[in-house]
Design a protein around this motif. Structure first.
Motif, short mmCIF file in Angstrom:
data_model
loop_
_atom_site.label_atom_id
_atom_site.label_comp_id
_atom_site.label_asym_id
_atom_site.label_seq_id
_atom_site.Cartn_x
_atom_site.Cartn_y
_atom_site.Cartn_z
N LEU A 43 0.85 -1.19 0.00
CA LEU A 43 0.00 0.00 0.00
C LEU A 43 0.88 1.24 0.00
N ARG A 45 0.72 4.17 1.25
CA ARG A 45 1.00 5.00 2.42
C ARG A 45 2.20 4.50 3.22
N TRP A 46 2.36 3.19 3.38
CA TRP A 46 3.44 2.69 4.24
C TRP A 46 4.82 2.94 3.61
N ASP A 119 0.94 4.75 14.15
CA ASP A 119 -0.36 4.74 13.48
C ASP A 119 -1.34 3.71 14.05
N ARG A 120 -0.86 2.48 14.31
CA ARG A 120 -1.73 1.42 14.84
C ARG A 120 -1.31 1.09 16.27
N ASP A 171 -6.56 -5.04 13.17
CA ASP A 171 -6.07 -3.66 13.29
C ASP A 171 -7.03 -2.87 14.16
N ASN A 173 -7.34 0.15 14.69
CA ASN A 173 -7.88 1.34 14.01
C ASN A 173 -9.21 1.04 13.34
N PHE A 177 -12.43 3.55 13.32
CA PHE A 177 -12.99 4.17 12.10
C PHE A 177 -14.48 3.84 12.01
N TRP A 211 -6.80 -5.44 4.82
CA TRP A 211 -7.17 -4.26 4.03
C TRP A 211 -6.99 -4.51 2.53
N ASN A 240 -11.32 2.94 4.04
CA ASN A 240 -10.04 3.47 3.51
C ASN A 240 -9.99 3.33 1.99
N GLN A 269 -10.04 6.85 2.67
CA GLN A 269 -9.08 7.43 3.60
C GLN A 269 -7.67 7.19 3.09
N ASP A 270 -6.81 8.16 3.15
CA ASP A 270 -5.37 8.12 2.85
C ASP A 270 -4.97 9.03 1.69
N LYS A 290 -4.30 12.12 5.68
CA LYS A 290 -3.49 12.03 6.89
C LYS A 290 -2.05 12.29 6.44
#
Ligand code: BGC
Length: 358
Positions: A43, A45-46, A119-120, A171, A173, A177, A211, A240, A269-270, A290
């Motif tokens: 993904l 974002r990571w 984050d988590r 997760d 999170n 959410f 995810w 997300n 999200q992201d 974010k």
């Protein structure tokens, strides 16, 4: 005498080799190495989180051991064990499975290594020292309130057909959410303005493991076949962007995206690049930005404070209970994004280049 010193030498050599082979005593002398454990490169974002953290930690004079675990829990545990053995002083961890790190974090604590959950939240362990994240409940709330506004629910509009997706069940999170969004939506579900034809709202049935877009695509396929053969879907709550990608792929295959069958209102999200393009194309309605630079900067401050023997600043000491203790947390602020403001928040801020979104 000579025999005695020979025996002492042999004992010493034996002790040293045992500790080396057991991966025992880490080299902690003078090390300023920080371990950064990220879940996956799959993904967007990571990759950004890892890159920013490395760059900013190095700019502050730290050495960084950055590892990605391909979403595999035992790989992440091995990577953390190695970081401890190498002498890392602080571990910054975005966990894959929030409850799977108890053992290795005990090992970290036994070696005086501090842990920052990134984050988590890391669950069920006393050995998570700090947590830096975005306000996760707020992320869901932004998504839920967007649906309320967009559909005109407060002024009584509806009924609309809606389906709800959840993030990965391992997760923490994902639950926050969901809670933030559902708290905003529940009154309208109760009044019948939002109708969930599948009846599926519980995380035990709506959560998508790891995810994965393939997972949300398969579940959307099933929902469309079972409940929407003769009805139109108006709203999808996706927690997300990766899940939104799978949902859109499924919707397209079922003929959504035409004048008489427009795409449903869809959250995310992201602000992943693919999803910003999807917003521009009208396939996804919104996302939550974010800024990973903000989170990385915050973590660098935390790490520097820990390394200098100071107590890091936090702004939440009540909400993030990991089942063993309330973890002192710093919550950054998530920001609503859609096709009307993405240029301002993503391009003008230098987060993306215009060409990234072509
Ligand atoms: C993060 C989200 C991300 C998701 C999937 C969550 O823990 O907070 O930003 O979309 O994981 O990687």
């Amino acid at each position: 005498m000579r025999n005695i010193s020979k025996a002492v030498m042999i004992m010493l050599v034996l002790c040293l080799s045992v500790s080396v082979f057991a991966g025992g005593t880490p080299d902690q002398g003078g090390s300023n190495m920080i371990g950064v454990a990220m879940p996956t490169k799959s993904l967007q974002r990571w990759n950004q989180d890892g890159a920013y953290l490395k760059e900013k930690l190095e700019a502050n004079g730290f050495t960084v051991d950055l590892q990605y675990a391909n979403n595999d829990v035992s790989t992440q545990v091995n990577q953390l064990e190695n970081m401890i053995t190498k002498g890392c002083k602080v571990l910054v961890i975005a966990s894959i499975d929030s409850t799977a790190l108890k053992g290795v974090l005990q090992q970290a604590a036994d070696n005086g290594v501090k842990v920052v959950a990134y984050d988590r939240l890391i669950m069920e362990t006393p050995n998570c020292d700090y947590y830096a994240t975005f306000d996760n409940y707020k992320v869901g709330q932004i998504q839920g309130e967007f649906i309320v506004d967009k559909m005109g629910l407060a002024s009584g509009k509806g009924p609309f057909n809606m389906e709800v997706f959840g993030g990965s069940p391992d997760d923490n999170n994902a639950y926050l959410f969901n809670q933030g969004a559902m708290d905003a939506l529940k009154p309208y579900i109760a009044k019948g303005q939002l109708v969930i034809n599948s009846g599926q709202t519980d995380m035990s049935v709506i959560a998508i493991k790891a995810w994965k877009p393939e997972g949300s695509q398969a579940r959307m396929d099933n929902l469309l076949t079972a409940y929407y053969a003769d009805k139109k879907l108006d709203v999808v709550l996706s927690p997300n962007d990766s899940l939104a990608q799978g949902i859109v792929a499924s919707l397209k295959a079922a003929g959504y995206g035409s004048a008489d069958k427009p795409f449903p209102v869809l959250t995310g999200q992201d602000c992943d690049k693919i999803n910003v393009k999807m917003m521009i194309n009208g396939e996804q309605s919104m996302s939550v930005f974010k800024d990973t630079r903000t989170l990385a900067e915050r973590v660098v401050i935390m790490v520097s404070d820990i390394m200098n023997g100071k107590t890091p600043e936090v702004n939440d000491t009540t909400n993030y209970d990991n089942g063993v203790k309330v973890v002192p947390s710093y919550l950054c602020v998530p920001v609503f994004a859609d096709k009307n403001n993405y240029k301002q928040i993503l391009i003008d801020s230098g987060y993306y280049k215009e060409s990234d979104l072509k």
